[in-house]
Design an enzyme around this catalytic site. Structure first.
Site, PDB file in Angstrom:
ATOM      1  N   GLU A  58     -11.803  19.227 -21.761  1.00 57.04           N
ATOM      2  CA  GLU A  58     -12.533  20.276 -22.483  1.00 57.04           C
ATOM      3  C   GLU A  58     -13.818  19.659 -22.975  1.00 57.04           C
ATOM      4  O   GLU A  58     -13.821  18.851 -23.902  1.00 57.04           O
ATOM      5  CB  GLU A  58     -11.687  20.829 -23.635  1.00 57.04           C
ATOM      6  CG  GLU A  58     -12.191  22.154 -24.163  1.00 57.04           C
ATOM      7  CD  GLU A  58     -12.991  22.034 -25.440  1.00 57.04           C
ATOM      8  OE1 GLU A  58     -13.915  21.186 -25.485  1.00 57.04           O
ATOM      9  OE2 GLU A  58     -12.701  22.765 -26.387  1.00 57.04           O
ATOM     10  N   CYS A 108     -17.724  23.288 -29.968  1.00 58.83           N
ATOM     11  CA  CYS A 108     -18.142  23.475 -28.581  1.00 58.83           C
ATOM     12  C   CYS A 108     -18.231  24.941 -28.193  1.00 58.83           C
ATOM     13  O   CYS A 108     -18.846  25.288 -27.187  1.00 58.83           O
ATOM     14  CB  CYS A 108     -17.192  22.739 -27.645  1.00 58.83           C
ATOM     15  SG  CYS A 108     -15.452  23.111 -27.965  1.00 58.83           S
TER      16      CYS A 108
END
Length: 482
Positions: free
Chosen positions: A254, A288
């Protein structure tokens, strides 16, 4: 403000034992005060290799243990974490500098993800494949745990990131070496104390804190891991992949994001603004999935900017238990990066509608005000790069297809946002956006939802049954009956 810590001695957790590091001395600073909150030696290369060997040696017994027995250990750990939630939160606050309101969910994530993945593992079933031999054979598909997992965590959500990895590792029957970020290692290392205290099976989970370039390379280059997983930057993910070529490994990564927001003419403007600016205040935009590039229909553009500036100007910077609504960035260099992004945008013609600087009256702490930029073009750093801070760009559009093209104009593909009351618009936009996550009229999260991206934002998922599947390989068993 003074937060009481459960310990001032931070050790690595290797093969069920708490051990002092043999590497260089590391200092952990609180980003909100710039004070040293912890000092301890990092793990050495030899200790990292010991942790890998411990995970390897523990795998046969742990993977062979019945899910019911493994579940007892998982629940024992889960309940011990719940009992220590206040201590874990205290450590998290001082190492991250976050406001308590922004950090409190993280220890709950550990409890929830451990619970979810254990229950999800109970729902997994082996399968029978149709026999085409006229009754002379039986064909099975069996899930088997991969083996040793190396997990590298990011600094922005130490306990939440831990939850997304620890849950599927334990439930699948894998073992692991977990490396926290050196900026926020102490809450993770305290988990080692908890596991040591409850007598968790030795070697199943190992925590080693060390320099990413040195220790991270040792972990990636080793032939012991069957899987490498991380949460971090795209550059970090590429480095992990490059270093791993000593053996065939599975990846779940990720990585970075550059989240677009498309706000159509019939959207709930107030809700859209509240979410965009609220996420630039929450953890100072250091997520993020934080909205970054906002494309607003020209008919409501002026109102959107006005409301965004009004909310941005309510920013009150603080740390931990301060009376504030936005916290610090992680480091001095992160603040300097925000200044450089704003300076680049202004030099190329953008306007700073609010923020764009450090707050006044803050002599200590790495603070930067929530910032709204208009007049943005696609060659600006604020548009092109992952900002990872409290900067939001707002651009008008007339044609929806144009907005979709601009939204997709990035190497990243993690999270995106759509604000519209028109289901036809929602369908068109969500099918056209090249992102792993499409949030419509507000985000949703939790252990049952798959979280992950495409393009340079990584591969694989955190959360959901799709994440658990990544920790198994499929074994085909073909039985001749006569």
């Amino acid at each position: 403000m003074k937060i009481s810590l459960p310990t001032n001695s931070f050790k690595h957790y290797i093969n069920g034992e708490l051990v002092a590091g043999e590497g260089k001395l590391s200092k952990v600073l609180c980003p909100g005060t710039e004070e040293v909150v912890a000092e301890f030696p990092l793990a050495s290369r030899a200790q990292v290799e010991m942790a890998l060997e411990a995970a390897r040696d523990a795998f046969p017994a742990w993977s062979a243990m019945s899910l019911e027995k493994r579940g007892e250990w998982i629940l024992k750990l889960r309940d011990a974490i719940k009992d220590e939630a206040d201590n874990l939160l205290a450590l998290l606050l001082v190492e991250s500098g976050k406001l308590r309101a922004h950090a409190a969910f993280e220890t709950g994530s550990l409890y929830n993800y451990l619970t979810f993945f254990l229950e999800q593992a109970k729902c997994n079933h082996d399968e029978t494949v149709r026999d085409v031999s006229g009754g002379h054979g039986m064909n099975l598909v069996v899930r088997e745990p991969l083996g040793v997992v190396v997990a590298a965590l990011a600094w922005n959500f130490p306990m939440h990131n831990m939850a997304t990895k620890l849950g599927p590792i334990l439930a699948s029957g894998c073992t692991a070496v977990i490396k926290p970020a050196t900026k926020t290692p102490i809450s993770t290392l305290y988990l080692g104390e908890i596991m040591n205290r409850i007598g968790f099976p030795k070697g199943v989970i190992n925590f080693v804190a060390g320099d990413a370039k040195e220790v991270g390379r040792v972990l990636s280059e080793s032939k012991i891991p069957a899987m490498l997983t991380m949460i971090g930057s795209s550059e970090g993910g590429l480095k992990m992949i490059a270093d791993s070529a000593t053996s065939i490994k599975r990846f779940s990564l990720e990585l970075g994001g550059n989240a677009p927001v498309i706000v159509t003419s019939n959207a709930d403007i107030k809700a859209a603004v509240s979410h965009c600016i609220g996420n630039k205040m929450r953890c100072a935009g250091q997520t993020c999935v934080s909205p970054q590039r906002t494309f607003v229909h020209s008919g409501i553009y002026d109102e959107f900017v006005k409301l965004a500036v009004e909310q941005g100007n309510t920013a009150k910077c603080g740390t931990m238990d301060d009376d504030a609504n936005t916290g610090p960035l992680i480091s001095k260099s992160a603040v300097e990066c925000m200044e450089a992004i704003v300076a680049d945008a202004v030099a190329k013609g953008a306007r700073v509608e609010c923020g764009g600087k450090r707050p006044g009256g803050k002599e200590k702490g790495y603070f930067f005000l929530p910032t709204v930029l208009t007049g943005v073009t696609t060659d600006m750093l604020a548009f092109r790069e992952e900002v990872f801070g409290p900067i939001l760009t707002v651009m008008p559009y007339n044609d929806l297809d144009e907005a979709i093209v601009l939204a997709n104009d990035t190497e990243y593909g993690l999270s995106s946002y759509v604000w519209s009351r028109d289901l036809n618009e929602v369908s068109k936009i969500s099918r056209s956006l090249q992102f792993g996550i499409i949030n419509v009229n507000g985000p949703a999260t939790g252990p049952s939802l798959p979280h992950g991206g495409c393009k340079n934002s990584g591969i694989g998922k955190d959360g959901s049954r799709y994440s658990l599947d990544e920790y198994f390989y499929l074994k085909g068993v073909r039985i001749a009956l006569d």
